[in-house]
Design an enzyme around this catalytic site. Structure first.
Site, PDB file in Angstrom:
ATOM      1  N   THR A  91       8.562  -6.246  -4.638  1.00 57.47           N
ATOM      2  CA  THR A  91       9.471  -6.609  -5.728  1.00 57.47           C
ATOM      3  C   THR A  91      10.546  -7.560  -5.216  1.00 57.47           C
ATOM      4  O   THR A  91      10.823  -8.602  -5.823  1.00 57.47           O
ATOM      5  CB  THR A  91      10.118  -5.338  -6.333  1.00 57.47           C
ATOM      6  OG1 THR A  91       9.074  -4.484  -6.803  1.00 57.47           O
ATOM      7  CG2 THR A  91      11.051  -5.687  -7.475  1.00 57.47           C
ATOM      8  N   ASN A 128      -3.191  -5.526 -10.730  1.00 61.87           N
ATOM      9  CA  ASN A 128      -3.081  -4.126 -10.330  1.00 61.87           C
ATOM     10  C   ASN A 128      -3.740  -3.167 -11.313  1.00 61.87           C
ATOM     11  O   ASN A 128      -4.169  -2.081 -10.943  1.00 61.87           O
ATOM     12  CB  ASN A 128      -1.608  -3.739 -10.134  1.00 61.87           C
ATOM     13  CG  ASN A 128      -0.717  -4.179 -11.274  1.00 61.87           C
ATOM     14  OD1 ASN A 128      -0.711  -5.356 -11.652  1.00 61.87           O
ATOM     15  ND2 ASN A 128       0.011  -3.248 -11.844  1.00 61.87           N
ATOM     16  N   GLN A 180      -1.781  -6.452  -4.138  1.00 64.91           N
ATOM     17  CA  GLN A 180      -3.013  -5.670  -4.318  1.00 64.91           C
ATOM     18  C   GLN A 180      -4.200  -6.231  -3.524  1.00 64.91           C
ATOM     19  O   GLN A 180      -5.265  -5.628  -3.506  1.00 64.91           O
ATOM     20  CB  GLN A 180      -3.376  -5.590  -5.811  1.00 64.91           C
ATOM     21  CG  GLN A 180      -2.358  -4.830  -6.666  1.00 64.91           C
ATOM     22  CD  GLN A 180      -2.342  -3.322  -6.395  1.00 64.91           C
ATOM     23  OE1 GLN A 180      -3.236  -2.787  -5.730  1.00 64.91           O
ATOM     24  NE2 GLN A 180      -1.327  -2.639  -6.891  1.00 64.91           N
ATOM     25  N   SER A 234       3.288  -5.630   0.440  1.00 62.11           N
ATOM     26  CA  SER A 234       3.998  -4.353   0.454  1.00 62.11           C
ATOM     27  C   SER A 234       3.237  -3.358   1.319  1.00 62.11           C
ATOM     28  O   SER A 234       2.030  -3.182   1.147  1.00 62.11           O
ATOM     29  CB  SER A 234       4.091  -3.834  -0.985  1.00 62.11           C
ATOM     30  OG  SER A 234       4.807  -2.631  -1.015  1.00 62.11           O
ATOM     31  N   ALA A 235       3.953  -2.700   2.241  1.00 62.65           N
ATOM     32  CA  ALA A 235       3.275  -1.813   3.198  1.00 62.65           C
ATOM     33  C   ALA A 235       2.663  -0.574   2.540  1.00 62.65           C
ATOM     34  O   ALA A 235       1.628  -0.081   2.982  1.00 62.65           O
ATOM     35  CB  ALA A 235       4.269  -1.380   4.282  1.00 62.65           C
ATOM     36  N   HIS A 236       3.314  -0.080   1.464  1.00 59.70           N
ATOM     37  CA  HIS A 236       2.841   1.218   0.957  1.00 59.70           C
ATOM     38  C   HIS A 236       1.518   1.134   0.202  1.00 59.70           C
ATOM     39  O   HIS A 236       0.927   2.160  -0.148  1.00 59.70           O
ATOM     40  CB  HIS A 236       3.928   1.923   0.130  1.00 59.70           C
ATOM     41  CG  HIS A 236       4.197   1.381  -1.232  1.00 59.70           C
ATOM     42  ND1 HIS A 236       3.569   1.885  -2.351  1.00 59.70           N
ATOM     43  CD2 HIS A 236       5.031   0.423  -1.678  1.00 59.70           C
ATOM     44  CE1 HIS A 236       4.026   1.249  -3.424  1.00 59.70           C
ATOM     45  NE2 HIS A 236       4.921   0.348  -3.038  1.00 59.70           N
ATOM     46  N   THR A 278      20.724  -5.267   8.364  1.00 61.30           N
ATOM     47  CA  THR A 278      20.108  -4.693   9.559  1.00 61.30           C
ATOM     48  C   THR A 278      18.674  -4.288   9.251  1.00 61.30           C
ATOM     49  O   THR A 278      18.407  -3.668   8.224  1.00 61.30           O
ATOM     50  CB  THR A 278      20.931  -3.480  10.049  1.00 61.30           C
ATOM     51  OG1 THR A 278      22.260  -3.930  10.266  1.00 61.30           O
ATOM     52  CG2 THR A 278      20.373  -2.903  11.332  1.00 61.30           C
ATOM     53  N   CYS A 288       4.377   1.892 -12.880  1.00 61.02           N
ATOM     54  CA  CYS A 288       5.774   1.742 -13.264  1.00 61.02           C
ATOM     55  C   CYS A 288       5.965   1.966 -14.764  1.00 61.02           C
ATOM     56  O   CYS A 288       7.057   2.236 -15.210  1.00 61.02           O
ATOM     57  CB  CYS A 288       6.274   0.356 -12.884  1.00 61.02           C
ATOM     58  SG  CYS A 288       5.663  -0.195 -11.295  1.00 61.02           S
TER      59      CYS A 288
HETATM   60  N1  PMP Z   1       3.311  -6.526  -7.375  1.00 60.73           N
HETATM   61  C1  PMP Z   1       2.188  -5.854  -7.631  1.00 60.73           C
HETATM   62  C2  PMP Z   1       0.950  -6.581  -8.053  1.00 60.73           C
HETATM   63  C3  PMP Z   1       2.166  -4.460  -7.496  1.00 60.73           C
HETATM   64  O1  PMP Z   1       1.052  -3.778  -7.764  1.00 60.73           O
HETATM   65  C4  PMP Z   1       3.362  -3.787  -7.096  1.00 60.73           C
HETATM   66  C5  PMP Z   1       3.376  -2.282  -6.940  1.00 60.73           C
HETATM   67  N2  PMP Z   1       3.140  -1.577  -8.135  1.00 60.73           N
HETATM   68  C6  PMP Z   1       4.499  -4.546  -6.832  1.00 60.73           C
HETATM   69  C7  PMP Z   1       4.436  -5.910  -6.984  1.00 60.73           C
HETATM   70  C8  PMP Z   1       5.780  -3.907  -6.390  1.00 60.73           C
HETATM   71  O2  PMP Z   1       5.701  -3.558  -5.027  1.00 60.73           O
HETATM   72  P1  PMP Z   1       6.848  -2.723  -4.302  1.00 60.73           P
HETATM   73  O3  PMP Z   1       6.627  -1.309  -4.695  1.00 60.73           O
HETATM   74  O4  PMP Z   1       6.619  -2.935  -2.844  1.00 60.73           O
HETATM   75  O5  PMP Z   1       8.156  -3.276  -4.732  1.00 60.73           O
END
Ligand code: PMP
Length: 391
Positions: free
Chosen positions: A73, A153, A181, A201-203, A238, A326
């Protein structure tokens, strides 16, 4: 009841053991500030340099091209706001995005539009594929940034980012790809993508939450979102050392088995989709004709409302989601399916099953059986008797 089967990997993935171990170790070992010149600070600096190289090796970029952020994001915001800052003095105050971007990106575009920035959305067809002819007519020389996700996504449909790179570059605009994705689900690497900027994004790849990056192609001087000295003045604050080291461990781990994982997920996806479609004639698969990620199946079970379907699935041991995570909890129709031409009833009925590299064949078979058992009777009651169909 059997253990839950988690099929919501596009929302987030479980951190892998390597990431957890490295993060826990880092809290003890490299807690000093990597900007400090004393010995503990320099030890932290070395760990940071090493982690940057490991993430870069996996994503296909140089260490110097990575700007660590709090996630995709933030990286998306940095790409868009940076492009406007760079482009505005040259009269470039127009953004071209796809109509199916992540809700956070569309919300940012709406805010900017209210401030006078022109925003154009490239439409998609009924399969969720980007309309390249429309893109061609929208991408003109007053564009500050073309920004399109690498894969959607909700549906997993892949976007033609190589073609967009050609179109954007022809009018002097950079191309940003929200690659969130793509990572861990395709073999595409930044250096071969043609894009100038990637958000990651790492998660989404078995790393921790709250850490990601904007990759900025070498040679592009990109403005900071947060001012400060860190990340070569491109992202003040930091550094999130546990997050960055966890990201590095997850990236390294993902790289070890990527080719095998892609084949595995593709096989499971085919099995899941074939199994459900064969057992329940009301199943509709979105983007069935399009090139898609190997882990994502966006389905509709007749016109059963997604909330009802998800509740039934969860009670049957299957964790899935409706539309973007979301937006879950709300009853708004999916903007992605609406853009694909679906009406509100259909767009509220979509359910996303997203597999992971650790999903097992046995789990897929359990999901098929549980879904048929949970939804079959409901769907059957909506079927018209055979003779009334003929009438
Ligand atoms: N872009 C896409 C295409 C996503 O699927 C997501 C996660 N739902 C995000 C952005 C947001 O990622 P983050 O949770 O790392 O902010």
């Amino acid at each position: 009841m059997n253990e839950l089967v988690y099929l919501d990997h596009n929302a987030t993935t479980r951190p892998c053991a390597e990431a957890v171990e490295e993060m826990l170790g880092s809290l003890q070992a490299v807690w000093a500030n990597p900007s400090s010149t004393h010995a503990p600070g320099q030890a932290a600096r070395r760990a940071l340099v090493d982690a940057r190289a490991r993430v870069a090796a996996f994503l296909g970029c140089q260490g110097a091209e990575l700007v660590f952020t709090s996630g995709a994001t933030e990286a998306n915001h940095m790409a868009v706001l940076g492009a406007l800052e760079l482009g505005s003095p040259q009269g470039r105050r127009r953004l071209v995005l796809s109509a199916v971007e992540h809700p956070g990106m569309l919300a940012l575009a709406a805010r900017l539009k209210a401030q006078g920035v022109a925003v154009d959305l490239i439409p998609v067809n009924a399969q969720g594929q980007l309309d390249l002819d429309a893109a061609r007519s929208l991408i003109r020389d007053d564009v500050a940034l073309v920004s399109v996700m690498g894969a959607n996504n909700e549906t997993g449909v892949l976007m033609p980012t190589a073609d967009l790179a050609v179109l954007a570059h022809a009018v002097g605009s950079p191309l940003h790809v929200d690659a969130t994705q793509l990572v861990g689900k395709t073999a595409l690497r930044f250096d071969a993508s043609g894009a100038d900027l990637w958000s990651v994004s790492a998660h989404k790849v078995h790393g921790p939450k709250g850490i990601g990056a904007l990759i900025v192609r070498k040679g592009l001087a990109w403005p900071a979102l947060f001012s400060g000295r860190q990340e070569r003045q491109r992202r003040g604050g930091t550094e999130n050392m546990p997050g960055i080291l966890g990201f590095a461990a997850a990236a390294e781990r993902a790289g070890l088995t990527l080719a095998r994982d892609l084949t595995h997920m593709r096989h499971l996806q085919a099995r899941l989709e074939a199994g459900l479609c064969a057992a329940l004639p009301e199943v509709h698969l979105y983007g069935a004709q399009a090139d898609r990620l190997p882990n994502t199946s966006c389905l509709r079970f007749g016109v059963l409302d997604a909330e009802q379907v998800l509740g039934k699935l969860e009670r049957a041991g299957v964790i899935a989601s409706s539309g973007a995570a979301c937006a879950a909890g709300g009853t708004l129709p999916s903007h992605v399916l609406t853009a694909m031409g679906e009406d509100a009833v259909h767009a509220k009925a979509s359910v996303r099953l997203s597999l992971g590299r650790d999903t097992g064949v046995d789990e897929i078979d359990r999901v098929i059986a549980a879904t048929v058992q949970a939804l079959g009777p409901l769907l059957e009651s909506t079927r018209a008797p055979a003779d009334s169909v003929a009438a």
